[in-house]
Design a protein around this motif. Structure first.
Motif, PDB file in Angstrom:
ATOM      1  N   GLU A   1       0.720  -1.091   0.020  1.00 42.20           N
ATOM      2  CA  GLU A   1      -0.068   0.151  -0.002  1.00 42.20           C
ATOM      3  C   GLU A   1       0.680   1.180   0.066  1.00 42.20           C
ATOM      4  O   GLU A   1       0.292   2.229   0.213  1.00 42.20           O
TER       5      GLU A   1
ATOM      6  N   HIS B   1       2.134  12.327  -5.498  1.00 42.32           N
ATOM      7  CA  HIS B   1       1.871  13.177  -4.414  1.00 42.32           C
ATOM      8  C   HIS B   1       0.420  13.753  -4.662  1.00 42.32           C
ATOM      9  O   HIS B   1       0.032  13.821  -3.626  1.00 42.32           O
TER      10      HIS B   1
ATOM     11  N   GLN C   1      -1.876  11.285  -3.378  1.00 44.91           N
ATOM     12  CA  GLN C   1      -1.629  10.967  -2.024  1.00 44.91           C
ATOM     13  C   GLN C   1      -2.339  12.185  -1.238  1.00 44.91           C
ATOM     14  O   GLN C   1      -3.017  11.858  -0.324  1.00 44.91           O
ATOM     15  N   GLU C   2      -2.149  13.446  -1.756  1.00 53.19           N
ATOM     16  CA  GLU C   2      -2.963  14.622  -0.978  1.00 53.19           C
ATOM     17  C   GLU C   2      -4.425  14.442  -1.031  1.00 53.19           C
ATOM     18  O   GLU C   2      -5.180  15.018  -0.109  1.00 53.19           O
ATOM     19  N   HIS C   3      -4.881  14.120  -2.261  1.00 55.77           N
ATOM     20  CA  HIS C   3      -6.039  13.912  -2.554  1.00 55.77           C
ATOM     21  C   HIS C   3      -6.907  13.026  -1.696  1.00 55.77           C
ATOM     22  O   HIS C   3      -7.885  13.113  -1.188  1.00 55.77           O
ATOM     23  N   ALA C   4      -5.999  12.049  -1.301  1.00 53.68           N
ATOM     24  CA  ALA C   4      -6.602  10.731  -0.582  1.00 53.68           C
ATOM     25  C   ALA C   4      -6.538  11.296   0.930  1.00 53.68           C
ATOM     26  O   ALA C   4      -7.556  10.404   1.548  1.00 53.68           O
ATOM     27  N   LYS C   5      -6.066  12.223   1.142  1.00 48.98           N
ATOM     28  CA  LYS C   5      -6.121  12.552   2.704  1.00 48.98           C
ATOM     29  C   LYS C   5      -7.296  12.994   3.219  1.00 48.98           C
ATOM     30  O   LYS C   5      -8.222  13.733   2.588  1.00 48.98           O
TER      31      LYS C   5
END
Ligand code: PEP
Ligand code: MN
Length: 352
Positions: free
Chosen positions: A103, A345, A348-352
């Protein structure tokens, strides 16, 4: 069906359960004992079993769990193992090992020439891909060429050069093995073994990389015209032979349009993520056959969920002995790594 046995079971208990399973399932059934990550399993066919049989089996002391599966592939199925596998390439103990899949979300970039041509060519490219930010080196020394008159690779001499390039750059390397008899030799040098597209159906080879002495991770390319099920069954051969460290690599499939070398099937990436726990790479070099298409398809591969990229890089692509048309330069690689890192990135930012 996969039966997971309790860790502390004895050889006698396992053998007697195997006989019991065969009696319950009937004479045309199959029940194979498999050890993976030091755990014991029985994999059986037929895949579908009656609920009463499942209940009887669960009453056995030695049985920990039953996974009834309806797919022909079993051990590689995400129904059997819901968490995504992480395959570690290289030496675990030092910092140069590379983790594929799981993951983590950070794409692994494997880059290098199609073929190792000479010491100078390999070292120039290896140093340049390392500087550009690649995590692993690639390079073929046993080349499956369509023409018997084309450059066939440097063979054993190439393996020693790859090992030297690893020492110089710290990058673990993957290289192709074509024959079952050569698996142990190649595995002595290589950090990971590649099974090429033409050999995805080579079952003796799949079995051999599944149970060779060094247990190196295996990068399994999709066959030239393989269905996803055939590909997963090829992976199942390797895992069932005892090697759970398999990474799938989509490299394009044959179609009717000669504008590109192959059709890069990116649909398979998100689909495979639902079907299997194995890591998934994409090779946009063989997938397209054209260096101009490698960057956009690299971005697209990461966007659809690939765990990494396999890229052909040459310090002088126009004079490469093999696959120059699809090879990119090290500076081109640096741009690709920059872009896929940005993309990662962003996700990953969007998934936060
Ligand atoms: C390669 O990666 O060098 C290669 C021969 O690829 P494929 O098996 O996908 O054609
Ligand atoms: Mn190639």
């Amino acid at each position: 069906m996969i039966i997971t046995l309790r860790s502390q079971s004895s050889i006698e208990e396992r053998a007697s359960l195997q006989n019991y399973v065969l009696r319950l399932l009937g004479s045309d059934s199959l029940c194979r004992a498999i050890v993976l990550h030091e755990r014991d399993y029985l994999v059986t066919t037929p895949h579908r079993i009656h609920h009463e049989i499942e209940t009887l089996l669960l009453q056995q002391n030695v049985v920990e769990q039953i996974s009834p599966l309806t797919t022909p592939y079993q051990l590689v199925s995400r129904t059997f193992q819901s968490e995504r596998s992480t395959v570690v390439v290289g030496n675990d103990i030092d910092a140069t090992s590379v983790a594929l899949g799981g993951e983590s979300g950070s794409p692994v970039i494997i880059a290098g020439p199609c073929a190792v041509e000479s010491r100078a060519q390999l070292f120039a490219t290896a140093c340049a891909v390392q500087k550009a930010g690649a995590h692993m080196l690639r390079g073929g020394v046993f080349k499956p060429r369509t023409s018997p008159y084309a450059f066939q690779g440097l063979g054993l001499q190439g393996l020693t050069l790859l090992a030297e390039a690893r020492d110089m750059t710290g990058l673990p390397f993957v290289t192709e093995v074509m024959e079952p008899e050569m698996v142990d030799t190649v595995a002595e040098y290589a950090d990971a073994l590649q099974i090429g597209s033409r050999n995805m159906y080579n079952y003796p080879l799949l079995q051999r990389v599944g149970h060779h002495q060094h247990k190196r991770p295996v990068l399994l390319k999709r066959g030239l015209s393989a269905t996803i099920e055939e590909w997963l069954l090829a992976a199942e051969y390797i895992v069932a032979a005892g090697n759970p460290n398999v990474v799938l690599c989509e490299r394009g499939i044959r179609s009717y349009d000669s504008q590109t070398r192959n059709v890069l099937d990116l649909t398979c990436v998100p689909l495979l993520r639902t079907l299997t726990h194995l890591p998934i790479l994409v090779d946009p070099s063989h997938g397209t056959g054209q260096r101009e298409l490698v960057a956009p398809l690299s971005n697209a591969s990461i966007a659809v969920g690939a765990d990494g990229l396999l890229l052909e890089v040459h310090h002088d692509p126009d004079n490469a002995l093999c696959d120059g048309r699809q090879s990119i330069t090290p500076s081109h690689l640096q741009h690709i790594i920059h872009d896929v890192t940005l993309l990662t990135h962003l996700f990953q930012e969007h998934a936060k």
